[in-house]
Design an enzyme around this catalytic site. Structure first.
Site, mmCIF file in Angstrom:
data_model
loop_
_atom_site.group_PDB
_atom_site.id
_atom_site.type_symbol
_atom_site.label_atom_id
_atom_site.label_comp_id
_atom_site.label_asym_id
_atom_site.label_seq_id
_atom_site.Cartn_x
_atom_site.Cartn_y
_atom_site.Cartn_z
ATOM 1 C CG ASN A 13 -0.876 65.560 10.495
ATOM 2 O OD1 ASN A 13 0.270 65.129 10.724
ATOM 3 N ND2 ASN A 13 -1.899 65.364 11.312
ATOM 4 C CE LYS A 15 -3.353 62.275 10.369
ATOM 5 N NZ LYS A 15 -4.684 61.743 10.562
ATOM 6 C CG HIS A 99 -3.932 65.602 15.133
ATOM 7 N ND1 HIS A 99 -4.449 64.343 15.237
ATOM 8 C CD2 HIS A 99 -4.165 66.024 13.864
ATOM 9 C CE1 HIS A 99 -4.983 64.009 14.058
ATOM 10 N NE2 HIS A 99 -4.814 65.007 13.213
ATOM 11 C CD GLU A 101 -4.405 60.835 14.043
ATOM 12 O OE1 GLU A 101 -3.212 61.103 13.830
ATOM 13 O OE2 GLU A 101 -5.260 60.731 13.129
ATOM 14 C CD GLU A 171 -7.570 68.050 11.735
ATOM 15 O OE1 GLU A 171 -7.241 67.927 10.560
ATOM 16 O OE2 GLU A 171 -7.007 67.446 12.664
ATOM 17 N N GLY A 177 -9.556 60.624 8.666
ATOM 18 C CA GLY A 177 -9.117 59.310 8.195
ATOM 19 C C GLY A 177 -10.251 58.356 7.872
ATOM 20 C CB SER A 217 -11.991 62.767 4.788
ATOM 21 O OG SER A 217 -11.764 61.694 5.687
HETATM 22 P P1 PGA Z 1 -7.184 63.013 7.018
HETATM 23 O O1 PGA Z 1 -6.432 63.565 8.316
HETATM 24 O O2 PGA Z 1 -7.079 64.071 5.975
HETATM 25 O O3 PGA Z 1 -6.448 61.749 6.642
HETATM 26 O O4 PGA Z 1 -8.605 62.752 7.404
HETATM 27 C C1 PGA Z 1 -6.571 64.900 8.711
HETATM 28 C C2 PGA Z 1 -5.828 65.124 10.004
HETATM 29 O O5 PGA Z 1 -5.795 64.228 10.856
HETATM 30 O O6 PGA Z 1 -5.250 66.203 10.214
#
Ligand code: PGA
Length: 259
Positions: A13, A15, A99, A101, A171, A177, A217
């Site tokens: 992803n 982003k 997601h 976010e 997630e 993140g 992560s």
């Molecule tokens: P990350 O993000 O691997 O940077 O923690 C995962 C995601 O938001 O899908």
């Protein structure tokens, strides 16, 4: 390990990162690093404007291209939005839905997520549906109930034969993140509970065939342990998907698990 019933999917992803001009060099670097990627499917979910460049760069490779969002309506007066049909028409295969976010910054609710899942499936796309709890919810002990609610809401109204087209990504919000990963046991426990919900709703055969990813992560050092768990069928990877070596290491860990 018996995963012959379902696909392992390692999805990046990106982003709001990467320019269109970065994608070709990235794809070339990655290609050299994953020569034996024979089991798992690789996907990069890229910003809308970078979809054509990604499709071109990953053409004739084993990498599919995905989007990070879509609008729930078929067409109409929705300035700035992108429909499922537009994505499918370009050759996009996957689309991330719900997601955290998007839920947090853009007010997406479980109802919107459900509508988007239907829009995606109806257009022939594979939605990657994100679910997950906050740290407060985990500490309150409501993770199981919350995940069940999110999964049931997202799948509401889908027929069993449509479930083969969906991917679920667990997630936990506190792991996204942050560099703080769920332990392999914590992640597997929730992924297993998601499979149990699907089993209840659609039966054992369908539940066995659904790909359930872990995200938060996941990186080149923790991937092998997470992916060794029976109910974790891949990853949704943010930060580590921006670096070819790191993404390739995760893919190679997945292939090792399957070999
Ligand atoms: P990350 O993000 O691997 O940077 O923690 C995962 C995601 O938001 O899908």
């Amino acid at each position: 390990m018996n995963r012959k019933y379902r696909k392992t999917i390692i999805a990046g992803n990106w982003k709001m990162n990467m320019l269109a001009s970065d994608i070709k060099p990235f794809a070339e670097e990655l290609k050299a690093l994953v020569p034996k990627a024979k089991w798992c499917e690789m996907v990069f979910c890229v910003p809308f404007v970078n979809i054509p460049a990604a499709l071109k760069a990953f053409k004739d490779t084993r990498v599919a291209v995905g989007a990070q969002n879509l609008n729930e309506n078929d067409h109409g007066a929705y300035t700035g939005e992108v429909s499922a049909a537009m994505l499918a028409d370009l050759g996009v295969k996957y689309v991330i839905v719900g997601h955290s976010e998007r839920r947090r910054y853009y007010g997406e609710t479980d109802t919107t997520v459900n509508k988007k899942v239907h829009a995606a499936v109806n257009a022939g796309l594979y939605p990657i549906i994100c679910v997950g709890e906050s740290i407060e919810q985990r500490e309150m002990g409501v993770t199981g109930e919350l995940i069940a609610f999110q999964v049931k809401s997202a799948l509401s109204g889908l027929a069993a034969e449509q479930i083969h087209k969906i991917v679920i990504a667990y997630e936990p919000l506190w792991a996204i993140g942050t560099g703080k990963t769920a332990t392999a046991e914590q992640a597997n426990e929730v992924c297993n509970s998601i499979r149990a919900i699907i089993r209840k709703l659609y039966g054992a055969r369908t539940a066995r065939s659904v790909t359930i990813q872990y995200g938060g992560s996941m990186n080149e050092t923790n991937a092998a342990e997470l992916l060794s768990k029976l109910d974790i069928d891949g990853g949704l990877i943010g930060g580590a998907s921006l670096v070819p070596e790191k993404f390739a290491a995760i893919v190679n860990a997945a292939n090792q698990e399957q070999a």
